[in-house]
Design an enzyme around this catalytic site. Structure first.
Site, short mmCIF file in Angstrom:
data_model
loop_
_atom_site.label_atom_id
_atom_site.label_comp_id
_atom_site.label_asym_id
_atom_site.label_seq_id
_atom_site.Cartn_x
_atom_site.Cartn_y
_atom_site.Cartn_z
N GLU A 125 0.82 -1.22 0.00
CA GLU A 125 0.00 0.00 0.00
C GLU A 125 0.85 1.26 0.00
OE1 GLU A 125 -3.18 0.35 -0.41
OE2 GLU A 125 -3.29 -1.83 -0.65
N ARG B 207 5.98 -9.61 -4.94
CA ARG B 207 4.57 -9.64 -5.38
C ARG B 207 3.97 -8.25 -5.18
NH1 ARG B 207 5.96 -12.20 -1.67
NH2 ARG B 207 5.63 -11.86 0.40
N PRO C 259 -22.65 32.06 14.56
CA PRO C 259 -23.17 32.47 15.86
C PRO C 259 -22.11 32.80 16.91
CG PRO C 259 -23.44 30.12 15.54
CD PRO C 259 -22.80 30.64 14.29
N ASP D 82 -20.99 44.12 13.19
CA ASP D 82 -22.06 44.28 14.18
C ASP D 82 -21.58 43.90 15.56
OD1 ASP D 82 -23.72 44.83 12.16
OD2 ASP D 82 -24.93 43.01 12.29
N LYS E 226 -25.50 46.72 16.23
CA LYS E 226 -26.51 47.57 16.81
C LYS E 226 -26.91 46.98 18.15
CE LYS E 226 -28.54 47.55 12.32
NZ LYS E 226 -29.65 47.16 11.49
N ILE F 31 -30.77 36.09 7.27
CA ILE F 31 -31.80 35.73 8.25
C ILE F 31 -31.81 36.78 9.35
CG2 ILE F 31 -32.52 34.01 9.96
CD1 ILE F 31 -31.63 31.87 8.06
N ALA G 38 -28.13 31.54 13.87
CA ALA G 38 -28.22 31.21 15.30
C ALA G 38 -29.06 29.96 15.53
CB ALA G 38 -28.80 32.39 16.07
N MET H 126 -34.30 37.28 18.91
CA MET H 126 -34.54 38.58 19.56
C MET H 126 -35.76 38.53 20.49
SD MET H 126 -33.80 41.09 16.34
CE MET H 126 -34.17 40.00 14.97
N1 SAH Z 1 -28.44 37.08 11.23
C1 SAH Z 1 -28.42 36.49 12.54
C2 SAH Z 1 -29.54 36.96 13.39
C3 SAH Z 1 -29.50 38.40 13.72
S1 SAH Z 1 -30.80 38.88 14.80
C4 SAH Z 1 -28.42 34.97 12.41
O1 SAH Z 1 -28.62 34.44 11.31
O2 SAH Z 1 -28.19 34.31 13.41
C5 SAH Z 1 -30.02 38.77 16.35
C6 SAH Z 1 -30.57 37.62 17.14
O3 SAH Z 1 -29.94 36.41 16.75
C7 SAH Z 1 -30.30 37.70 18.61
O4 SAH Z 1 -31.21 38.54 19.25
C8 SAH Z 1 -30.49 36.28 19.02
O5 SAH Z 1 -31.84 35.94 19.10
C9 SAH Z 1 -29.92 35.52 17.84
N2 SAH Z 1 -28.53 35.11 18.08
C10 SAH Z 1 -27.46 35.43 17.36
N3 SAH Z 1 -26.35 34.84 17.83
C11 SAH Z 1 -26.73 34.12 18.88
C12 SAH Z 1 -26.05 33.28 19.81
N4 SAH Z 1 -24.73 33.06 19.73
N5 SAH Z 1 -26.77 32.68 20.78
C13 SAH Z 1 -28.10 32.89 20.87
N6 SAH Z 1 -28.79 33.67 20.04
C14 SAH Z 1 -28.11 34.27 19.04
#
Ligand code: SAH
Length: 479
Positions: A22, A44, A227, A250, A272, A308, A334, A385
């Site tokens: 191999e 072989r 996340p 962000d 934000k 999202i 998330a 959120m």
């Molecule tokens: N675009 C992001 C979401 C933005 S809105 C995504 O796709 O995940 C922000 C929200 O995402 C937060 O208020 C929370 O509800 C969630 N979030 C993002 N990161 C997170 C984490 N590490 N643990 C738990 N909730 C999370």
């Protein structure tokens, strides 16, 4: 330096492989990729070598190694499992001044074979001087991740245009800058996207305008940072992060992720925070346009997935209106990250056949959602959120007919080392959460799937095991 790294041109050169197993097959495969004329000698052949022989890709002499096998060879590899044979091959080859490699025996080697990342014509070779092949492979893994698969095609394109560029842009310094722009800018991105013809057109256009084009307009990369855990970035995200001149990020983007952006990149914090938006959405949109117009490569880094609940759509709509080139890189949202790290599958044949994502943020002091459509059997609800609105959400769902004992979970700082998960019934969840000092970001998951966590939780207990703590001794945050 214990070894000198060199790249050998072995095309049509005779190379001798001693051994038919191999390992011999793996080395043979590499030699063949380099176009070598491989001669094998062994009593072989195992199946892999036999196939190569059957396909007419190697020559073979059946028997034990003898000195005359070295005649005409320009490179030798000993890959038998007999140390004496290997040592004899090495000694005889060395006496003839032939470079010889003995597999897994650095002491007998005149050359060693590196771990390679092949993006031909680009090849990266990594060696630990034979001290730790596993470490070399780990480094290789990192490079594999960093060097896009299409890099070879990019290099081939550069090769094709090399003379033309040289004739067109005479000043060496200008030429270097031109290539830097091409290899890190839109032309390269087009190659990565598989649009080779467009890449050629863009390179032609840049050359026709005397090498200046491409310098004026930048590009915006709208990138999902996942996340929190940097391990969850995509390869593409990482590459663009290391390329961008400016980073607009962000609050949700974790420091560990930010640390992976280019060290010398300018960083702009765009918010934000709830209720205290640092920059308004319009300001951010305009900022991205301005930076790109200045010719910068702008990384718009967003938590999770940009499409999202991330307003990614609005941001690139402005870019599209203004004719600014952009690309979008998905991230782990998330819901996926928190669900996986909490051990809560979002769908399951016994518990949930659908899953909805909604935002639970307050508008005029309340949460407005289509409650009726949320109250469905066999459906998982994921609420982004939703921390502040949690009492209202639970009350409304129960008020619209969801059983009060429906399992529910809240995941705080999902996927990070600060992750905590609280589970309770829908009726009790906000009370449970109120008792712990919970901080955003948090994600709420409601539905039968939450019960699976009892069995499938793995992340927190792994962390506890790693810390040498008895998981049963710790107060379980999910109680
Ligand atoms: N675009 C992001 C979401 C933005 S809105 C995504 O796709 O995940 C922000 C929200 O995402 C937060 O208020 C929370 O509800 C969630 N979030 C993002 N990161 C997170 C984490 N590490 N643990 C738990 N909730 C999370």
């Amino acid at each position: 330096m214990d070894y000198l790294p060199i790249f050998l041109d072995l095309r049509a050169r005779r190379c001798l492989i001693v051994g038919g197993g191999e390992v011999a097959a793996r080395k043979t495969d590499l030699l063949l990729q380099a176009g070598a004329d491989v001669h094998a000698v062994a009593p072989r052949l195992a199946s892999a070598m036999q196939s190569l022989l059957d396909e007419g890709r190697i020559a073979y002499r059946e028997g034990v190694f003898r000195e005359s096998d070295l005649d005409g060879a320009q490179l030798v590899i000993a890959a038998t499992d007999d140390r004496d044979v290997n040592a004899r091959v090495a000694a005889l080859a060395d006496a003839r001044g032939l470079p010889v490699n003995v597999v897994d025996d650095p002491a007998l080697c005149r050359f060693i074979m590196p771990a390679i990342v092949d993006r031909s014509p680009v090849v990266a070779a990594i060696s630990t001087g034979g001290v730790s092949p596993v470490l070399a492979r780990l480094i290789r893994g990192r490079l594999e991740a960093l060097i896009p698969a299409a890099f070879g095609r990019l290099a081939a394109l550069a090769g094709e245009y090399r003379d033309r560029v040289k004739n067109r842009i005479v000043d060496a310094n200008e030429r270097r800058k031109f290539w830097e722009r091409v290899l890190t800018g839109p032309t390269a991105e087009l190659i990565y996207a598989g649009r080779d013809a467009d890449a050629r057109a863009s390179l032609d256009a840049a050359l026709d305008s005397g090498g200046k084009a491409g310098a004026q307009t930048g590009e915006v990369y709208l990138v999902g940072a996942g996340p929190g855990d940097p391990d969850m970035l995509t390869f593409r995200a990482l590459r663009l992060m290391q390329q961008a001149d400016v980073v607009v990020h962000d609050r949700l983007v974790s420091q560990r992720v930010l640390d992976l952006t280019r060290r010398d990149a300018e960083r702009i914090y765009a918010g934000k925070e709830r209720a205290s938006h640092t920059l308004s959405q319009e300001t951010i949109n305009a900022l991205l346009v301005r930076l790109a117009r200045e010719g910068k490569r702008v990384l718009r880094l967003k938590g999770g997935d940009p499409f999202i609940f991330g307003r990614g759509g609005e941001e690139i709509e402005t870019l599209a209106d203004e004719g600014i080139p952009f690309q979008v890189v998905p991230g782990i949202t998330a819901a996926s990250g928190c669900a996986a790290y909490a051990g809560i599958p979002l769908t399951h044949r016994d518990h949930a056949h659908s899953c909805v994502f909604v935002t639970g943020h307050l508008k005029d002091g309340t949460v407005t959602l289509d409650w009726q459509s949320l109250v469905q059997p066999y459906q998982t609800i994921v609420i982004y959120m939703g921390l502040i609105g949690l009492p209202i959400i639970c009350r409304e769902l129960i008020g619209h007919g969801m059983p009060p004992d429906t399992p529910a979970a809240l995941v705080e700082h999902g996927t990070t080392e600060k992750q905590r998960v609280f589970t309770a019934t829908l009726e009790k969840l906000s009370e449970t959460v109120a008792q712990a000092e919970v901080r955003a970001p948090t994600l709420i998951i409601i539905g039968g799937v939450v019960t699976l966590r009892d069995k499938l939780e793995w992340f927190e207990s792994a962390a506890e095991r790693a810390a040498g703590l008895d998981p049963h001794f710790l107060a379980d945050a999910s109680d």
